[in-house]
Design a protein around this motif. Sequence first.
Motif, mmCIF file in Angstrom:
data_model
loop_
_atom_site.group_PDB
_atom_site.id
_atom_site.type_symbol
_atom_site.label_atom_id
_atom_site.label_comp_id
_atom_site.label_asym_id
_atom_site.label_seq_id
_atom_site.Cartn_x
_atom_site.Cartn_y
_atom_site.Cartn_z
ATOM 1 N N LYS A 282 -0.795 40.396 38.844
ATOM 2 C CA LYS A 282 -1.802 40.865 37.885
ATOM 3 C C LYS A 282 -2.320 42.237 38.304
ATOM 4 N N THR A 283 -2.322 43.162 37.343
ATOM 5 C CA THR A 283 -2.772 44.527 37.596
ATOM 6 C C THR A 283 -3.702 44.967 36.472
ATOM 7 N N TRP A 284 -4.651 45.819 36.831
ATOM 8 C CA TRP A 284 -5.618 46.326 35.862
ATOM 9 C C TRP A 284 -5.032 47.482 35.050
ATOM 10 N N GLN A 285 -5.488 47.598 33.795
ATOM 11 C CA GLN A 285 -5.182 48.784 33.003
ATOM 12 C C GLN A 285 -5.869 50.002 33.603
ATOM 13 N N GLY A 286 -5.267 51.181 33.388
ATOM 14 C CA GLY A 286 -5.890 52.417 33.832
ATOM 15 C C GLY A 286 -5.700 52.722 35.298
ATOM 16 N N ALA A 287 -4.935 51.885 36.003
ATOM 17 C CA ALA A 287 -4.720 52.078 37.430
ATOM 18 C C ALA A 287 -3.393 52.795 37.670
ATOM 19 N N SER A 288 -3.075 53.004 38.948
ATOM 20 C CA SER A 288 -1.800 53.602 39.320
ATOM 21 C C SER A 288 -1.320 52.946 40.607
ATOM 22 N N GLY A 289 -0.096 53.290 41.013
ATOM 23 C CA GLY A 289 0.473 52.690 42.208
ATOM 24 C C GLY A 289 1.662 51.821 41.864
ATOM 25 N N PHE A 290 1.949 50.816 42.702
ATOM 26 C CA PHE A 290 3.133 50.002 42.453
ATOM 27 C C PHE A 290 2.997 48.619 43.086
ATOM 28 N N ALA A 291 3.728 47.671 42.490
ATOM 29 C CA ALA A 291 3.985 46.354 43.076
ATOM 30 C C ALA A 291 5.490 46.165 42.980
ATOM 31 N N ARG A 292 6.183 46.120 44.139
ATOM 32 C CA ARG A 292 7.635 46.144 44.073
ATOM 33 C C ARG A 292 8.272 45.372 45.231
ATOM 34 N N ASN A 293 9.548 45.050 45.008
ATOM 35 C CA ASN A 293 10.329 44.289 45.989
ATOM 36 C C ASN A 293 9.623 42.971 46.327
ATOM 37 N N ILE A 294 9.526 42.135 45.306
ATOM 38 C CA ILE A 294 8.819 40.854 45.398
ATOM 39 C C ILE A 294 9.790 39.742 45.020
ATOM 40 N N SER A 295 9.851 38.686 45.822
ATOM 41 C CA SER A 295 10.759 37.576 45.547
ATOM 42 C C SER A 295 10.020 36.248 45.578
ATOM 43 N N PHE A 296 10.310 35.417 44.585
ATOM 44 C CA PHE A 296 9.815 34.036 44.536
ATOM 45 C C PHE A 296 11.047 33.135 44.559
ATOM 46 N N VAL A 297 11.241 32.399 45.643
ATOM 47 C CA VAL A 297 12.486 31.667 45.864
ATOM 48 C C VAL A 297 12.191 30.191 46.154
ATOM 49 N N ASN A 298 12.872 29.304 45.435
ATOM 50 C CA ASN A 298 12.722 27.852 45.624
ATOM 51 C C ASN A 298 11.252 27.437 45.479
ATOM 52 N N ILE A 299 10.730 27.653 44.290
ATOM 53 C CA ILE A 299 9.354 27.312 43.976
ATOM 54 C C ILE A 299 9.347 26.109 43.033
ATOM 55 N N THR A 300 8.551 25.085 43.366
ATOM 56 C CA THR A 300 8.462 23.878 42.547
ATOM 57 C C THR A 300 7.111 23.830 41.832
ATOM 58 N N MET A 301 7.157 23.633 40.508
ATOM 59 C CA MET A 301 5.955 23.541 39.682
ATOM 60 C C MET A 301 5.786 22.109 39.178
ATOM 61 N N ASN A 302 4.624 21.528 39.420
ATOM 62 C CA ASN A 302 4.325 20.195 38.901
ATOM 63 C C ASN A 302 3.121 20.275 37.967
ATOM 64 N N ASP A 303 3.401 20.199 36.653
ATOM 65 C CA ASP A 303 2.313 20.211 35.671
ATOM 66 C C ASP A 303 1.424 21.455 35.840
ATOM 67 N N VAL A 304 2.066 22.599 35.989
ATOM 68 C CA VAL A 304 1.364 23.878 36.124
ATOM 69 C C VAL A 304 1.159 24.472 34.737
ATOM 70 N N ARG A 305 -0.020 25.015 34.485
ATOM 71 C CA ARG A 305 -0.313 25.483 33.129
ATOM 72 C C ARG A 305 0.545 26.694 32.754
ATOM 73 N N TYR A 306 0.569 27.707 33.595
ATOM 74 C CA TYR A 306 1.353 28.919 33.310
ATOM 75 C C TYR A 306 2.213 29.232 34.535
ATOM 76 N N PRO A 307 3.434 28.732 34.603
ATOM 77 C CA PRO A 307 4.225 28.838 35.830
ATOM 78 C C PRO A 307 4.559 30.263 36.277
ATOM 79 N N ILE A 308 4.989 31.145 35.351
ATOM 80 C CA ILE A 308 5.409 32.490 35.727
ATOM 81 C C ILE A 308 4.645 33.514 34.893
ATOM 82 N N ILE A 309 3.935 34.422 35.578
ATOM 83 C CA ILE A 309 3.120 35.406 34.870
ATOM 84 C C ILE A 309 3.248 36.784 35.532
#
Length: 400
Positions: A282-309
């Motif tokens: 999650k990032t704010w509008q009007g900002a700058s910079g970066f979020a990069r080289n991120i990995s989500f591996v072998n993730i289990t969701m049980n009754d999660v409302r919003y799994p990937i955002i």
Amino acid sequence: MARQGIMISLFVIVLIVSSSSAAEILADEPTYNVLDFGAVGDGNTNDTQAFVNAWSVICLNSTVPSTLYIPTSKTFLLDRIVFQGPCNNVIHVKVDGNLKRTNEIWKENFNSWLLFIQISGLRIYGSGELDGQGTNWWSCKEQNQCSEDAPDSLQMLSCTDAQIWGLRSINSTMMHISVAKSERVDIAGITIVTPDNSPNTDGIHVQESRHVSIRDSIIGTGDDCVSLSEGAEDISISNVTCGPGHGISIGSLGKNGSRATASNIYVSNCTLTQTTNGVRIKTWQGASGFARNISFVNITMNDVRYPIIIDQYYCPHSVCDAQASAVEVSDVKYIGVTGSSSAEVAVALNCSQSVPCSGIVMDTVNLWPANEGEELRSHCIGANGSARNQVTPAVPCLTQ
């Protein structure tokens, strides 16, 4: 991908070995028991000064690695304490007894209850419990009668080669464990318990820090189980069980139009149960910079409302002005993400039109409805990347 995983694994191995070595030498180290400095440990007597005196002696006078011992079967009532460094040698803090914050709303703007600052080689471990006694503070905040910024239970600031392991933390007024401006920190075997309606009680928070490992922990709280903010670099999160809570979050990044960065983050083998979100950027509008080289591996969701955002329009306020600039989100991988979603939109990539998300990869993502008879879908704006093998629900903006 493989190179990054190996790099982080070696970093974790080094931390584990150093943890074992520390445990082995404890028997030969000078030990400073807080009871010898006047602490009572009856849960009613304020023992703050005894802890301050003990720390002063061990930090300044020890010429060899030494242990500050907080004994079992005792409960120590404490005000805010600053454990100030640098110290003359390595300090181990063995917490076998329980620490309880004085049950009051501090008028001073303290960021933490137990602050460890400018210390190298610090190890905090044991079977004890930290009780932040946050109930009154949560109520006060909800009624807008006191500041939103309550103190974190345990904060590590400007520390290097540090470890926190084995502790239990309950009812923090705000974040349970926070790490800032630190390097080479290993957090393992932590248990965190806080009601799901407790505000801003993140489990473990990391910002402006590098080479941090969070592993083998159970976290249930009223906010993010793990949150990574600006300046988080080379972070490994593995074998974390999350719920209740708001999931595992990177951000929010770029508040008030600031520049923020987060990079080289590897989240693996985590389980989220009945959380508000699963894995989120999650990032704010009007900002700058970066979020990069991120990995989500072998993730289990049980009754999660919003799994990937991914949300480049993050704004918790009722009204937010639309702005063109944004933190750039790139090279994000979702590999082996499976489980159930309680909301219709299981995958939401809400990216900026002016600074789109790029290099998004989904590989073997299989999400199904938690409620029988419902169907899941994805929502995708301003995102580019690829989908490999099975991806359910389909994400149309990612090419096959």
